[in-house]
Design a protein around this motif. Structure first.
Motif, PDB file in Angstrom:
ATOM      1  N   GLY A 262      70.815  72.260  52.232  1.00  0.00           N
ATOM      2  CA  GLY A 262      69.881  72.136  52.624  1.00  0.00           C
ATOM      3  C   GLY A 262      69.064  70.926  52.760  1.00  0.00           C
ATOM      4  N   TYR A 263      69.563  69.633  53.535  1.00  0.00           N
ATOM      5  CA  TYR A 263      69.528  68.877  53.417  1.00  0.00           C
ATOM      6  C   TYR A 263      68.599  69.107  55.372  1.00  0.00           C
ATOM      7  N   SER A 264      67.271  68.360  55.707  1.00  0.00           N
ATOM      8  CA  SER A 264      67.268  68.375  56.867  1.00  0.00           C
ATOM      9  C   SER A 264      67.322  67.395  57.918  1.00  0.00           C
ATOM     10  N   ARG A 265      67.842  67.603  58.908  1.00  0.00           N
ATOM     11  CA  ARG A 265      69.349  66.575  59.813  1.00  0.00           C
ATOM     12  C   ARG A 265      68.062  66.704  61.209  1.00  0.00           C
ATOM     13  N   THR A 266      68.311  65.651  61.217  1.00  0.00           N
ATOM     14  CA  THR A 266      67.472  65.911  62.593  1.00  0.00           C
ATOM     15  C   THR A 266      68.414  65.462  64.375  1.00  0.00           C
ATOM     16  N   LEU A 267      68.311  66.470  65.269  1.00  0.00           N
ATOM     17  CA  LEU A 267      69.048  66.708  65.890  1.00  0.00           C
ATOM     18  C   LEU A 267      68.711  65.780  67.409  1.00  0.00           C
ATOM     19  N   LEU A 268      67.198  65.828  67.651  1.00  0.00           N
ATOM     20  CA  LEU A 268      66.686  64.820  69.191  1.00  0.00           C
ATOM     21  C   LEU A 268      65.103  64.382  68.226  1.00  0.00           C
ATOM     22  N   SER A 269      65.728  62.967  68.136  1.00  0.00           N
ATOM     23  CA  SER A 269      64.641  62.270  67.586  1.00  0.00           C
ATOM     24  C   SER A 269      63.403  62.267  68.684  1.00  0.00           C
ATOM     25  N   ASN A 270      61.909  61.593  68.057  1.00  0.00           N
ATOM     26  CA  ASN A 270      60.965  61.764  68.805  1.00  0.00           C
ATOM     27  C   ASN A 270      61.098  60.784  70.185  1.00  0.00           C
ATOM     28  N   SER A 271      61.821  59.790  70.847  1.00  0.00           N
ATOM     29  CA  SER A 271      62.214  59.824  71.700  1.00  0.00           C
ATOM     30  C   SER A 271      63.155  60.017  72.474  1.00  0.00           C
ATOM     31  N   GLY A 272      63.743  61.465  72.500  1.00  0.00           N
ATOM     32  CA  GLY A 272      63.908  62.168  73.574  1.00  0.00           C
ATOM     33  C   GLY A 272      65.977  61.233  73.353  1.00  0.00           C
ATOM     34  N   TYR A 273      65.859  61.198  72.434  1.00  0.00           N
ATOM     35  CA  TYR A 273      67.689  60.885  72.093  1.00  0.00           C
ATOM     36  C   TYR A 273      68.422  61.754  70.793  1.00  0.00           C
ATOM     37  N   ILE A 274      69.478  62.273  71.249  1.00  0.00           N
ATOM     38  CA  ILE A 274      70.195  63.164  70.403  1.00  0.00           C
ATOM     39  C   ILE A 274      70.920  63.339  69.276  1.00  0.00           C
ATOM     40  N   ASN A 275      71.159  63.047  68.250  1.00  0.00           N
ATOM     41  CA  ASN A 275      71.485  62.941  66.945  1.00  0.00           C
ATOM     42  C   ASN A 275      73.244  63.939  66.755  1.00  0.00           C
ATOM     43  N   TYR A 276      74.251  62.863  68.047  1.00  0.00           N
ATOM     44  CA  TYR A 276      75.960  63.987  68.114  1.00  0.00           C
ATOM     45  C   TYR A 276      76.397  63.523  66.633  1.00  0.00           C
ATOM     46  N   GLU A 277      75.680  63.040  66.016  1.00  0.00           N
ATOM     47  CA  GLU A 277      76.456  62.640  64.568  1.00  0.00           C
ATOM     48  C   GLU A 277      76.314  64.273  63.873  1.00  0.00           C
ATOM     49  N   ASN A 278      75.021  64.412  63.418  1.00  0.00           N
ATOM     50  CA  ASN A 278      74.420  65.565  62.507  1.00  0.00           C
ATOM     51  C   ASN A 278      74.980  67.188  63.404  1.00  0.00           C
ATOM     52  N   LEU A 279      74.618  66.773  65.381  1.00  0.00           N
ATOM     53  CA  LEU A 279      75.137  68.323  65.743  1.00  0.00           C
ATOM     54  C   LEU A 279      76.664  68.284  66.087  1.00  0.00           C
TER      55      LEU A 279
ATOM     56  N   GLU B 257      64.633  69.632  64.725  1.00  0.00           N
ATOM     57  CA  GLU B 257      65.359  69.331  63.118  1.00  0.00           C
ATOM     58  C   GLU B 257      66.240  70.509  62.423  1.00  0.00           C
ATOM     59  N   TYR B 258      67.148  70.772  62.166  1.00  0.00           N
ATOM     60  CA  TYR B 258      67.459  72.019  61.610  1.00  0.00           C
ATOM     61  C   TYR B 258      67.967  72.013  59.802  1.00  0.00           C
ATOM     62  N   THR B 259      68.349  72.519  59.145  1.00  0.00           N
ATOM     63  CA  THR B 259      68.135  72.324  57.539  1.00  0.00           C
ATOM     64  C   THR B 259      69.877  73.126  57.499  1.00  0.00           C
ATOM     65  N   ASP B 260      70.699  72.072  56.691  1.00  0.00           N
ATOM     66  CA  ASP B 260      71.992  72.310  56.764  1.00  0.00           C
ATOM     67  C   ASP B 260      72.658  73.478  55.655  1.00  0.00           C
ATOM     68  N   VAL B 261      73.930  73.640  55.769  1.00  0.00           N
ATOM     69  CA  VAL B 261      74.021  74.603  54.397  1.00  0.00           C
ATOM     70  C   VAL B 261      73.745  74.304  52.712  1.00  0.00           C
TER      71      VAL B 261
END
Length: 407
Positions: free
Chosen positions: A116-133, A110-114
């Protein structure tokens, strides 16, 4: 002049139109282009679209062990210096691999966007969240962190009756939890308290994958750690978990045990004085002192005629004066009994008293007694279903098939 003004207005309108579309990525995600009234032709509005960034970024991935992995690259597959990698089991960034951590499940990156929201980049099962990326602007440097979810392990505090007893208190622990003897757990243990018993520690036990019962000492006022979790790895799959009971030491008494039986042509008589717990199950001592084939133990008695059964708890008056007990045990022959009920012959035992005949039940134990028939009492066994004269034990043939007779 009027024509010039008209062309200026047309140019401003066109620039406004394309400027608005740029906010939804130049309508790259829409199939039919734009018009002044509909925005993006595919149905997505200008306001709902966001620009996608697929250029280079830098990710500082903070790992659980305190190290930081720097991954830098663009966000498009097939291009040089891409940030993506496929490990074979899951998608990832650069050479980042999902680590193992005792007592935790990986929850993603996860990272925090501008905002202040936490955004998932890689899920717990190993899938990339391209929308957030693809919302991260090009040339950005972001701080990325692993998320971990603690695993909770259940321990059931029980009495010596085990998981099916009426007293039970469950507690869930995760890595770092404190194992505390609280009032609810103490209440379970206190339910077994007795004036003639003393509590001396605790024992944990569980059934392992081989079906064996494993026991180990258990203590309170400690931290739930990796050694505890290691036990859970060996617990048999299913609802069965780790159980903990209090250890109780009973006050001791003395007993004088008598075993008497015929071994061949001789009569063997054993007398043994032992110190035992006042409520101890003395069944095991029969097998320890009597080594005779095909002989079954039927309990302890206060008399040689086997009329008065021994008490379950022996009085404190026998702390120094032994209680005399006699073992009832009978020799048996293995035979088959046909009740003529359509189920055919069934494995059974005929005992030397000529009165006891027990048929094997579905669990392999000899518990089934021969029932009455048409209001008549069972009398004995015969090799012929038509005969009413019973066959005495001395004449019974091993593995023979017999039929009940009635009178």
């Amino acid at each position: 002049m009027r024509k010039i003004i008209t062309w200026i207005l047309i140019i401003i309108g066109v620039m406004w139109f394309f400027g608005g579309c740029d906010s939804c990525g130049g309508c790259d995600d829409c199939s039919g282009g734009c018009d002044l009234t509909r925005g993006c032709d595919s149905g997505c509005s200008v306001d709902s679209c966001e620009k996608e960034y697929k250029g280079e970024i830098t990710m500082n991935i903070h790992r659980n062990d305190g190290s930081v992995l720097v991954v830098k690259g663009n966000r498009e597959y097939g291009k040089k210096n891409t940030i993506f990698n496929n490990s074979g089991d899951y998608e990832t960034f650069g050479n980042y691999t999902i680590p193992e951590r005792v007592g935790y499940n990986f929850g993603g990156l996860e990272y925090t966007d501008v905002n202040g929201y936490s955004r998932t980049l890689l899920s717990n099962s190993g899938y990339i969240n391209y929308e957030n990326l693809w919302k991260i602007k090009d040339k950005s440097t972001i701080e990325v962190y692993e998320r971990w979810n603690a695993i909770y392990y259940r321990v059931s505090y029980v009495t010596s009756a085990g998981q099916f007893g009426s007293y039970r208190q469950d507690a869930d622990y995760c890595m770092g939890s404190q194992i505390v003897l609280d009032s609810n757990i103490q209440e379970v243990f206190n339910s077994e308290s007795h004036p003639r018993k003393t509590q001396v520690g605790y024992t944990a036990y569980f059934e392992n994958n081989n079906g064996d019962t494993v026991e180990l000492p258990w203590t309170f006022d400690q931290t739930f750690n990796e050694s505890h979790i290691e036990y859970f790895k060996n617990v048999k799959y299913g609802d069965k978990k780790i159980f903990v009971k209090a250890n109780w030491v009973s006050d001791t008494v003395q007993v004088k045990l008598h075993f008497k039986y015929k071994d061949g042509n001789d009569i063997d008589e054993i007398e043994q004085t032992l110190t035992v717990g006042y409520d101890e199950d003395l069944t095991k001592y029969f097998e320890e002192y009597v080594d005779a084939p095909k002989r079954q133990f039927f309990g302890w008695y206060l008399d040689e005629a086997f009329e008065a059964s021994a008490p379950r708890e022996i009085s404190a008056s026998h702390a120094n004066t032994p209680l005399v007990l006699y073992a009832k045990h009978l020799e048996f022959k293995e035979i088959y009994i046909d009740l003529q009920d359509g189920n055919g012959p069934r494995l059974a035992r005929a005992y030397e008293d000529n009165e006891t005949f027990l048929i094997q039940d579905s669990k392999g134990a000899y518990t089934i007694q021969i029932p009455e028939k048409s209001g008549k009492l069972f009398y004995g066994l015969s090799l012929n279903p038509q005969e009413e004269e019973r066959t005495l034990y001395v004449d019974i043939i091993e593995s023979g098939t017999y039929y009940p007779t009635y009178n």
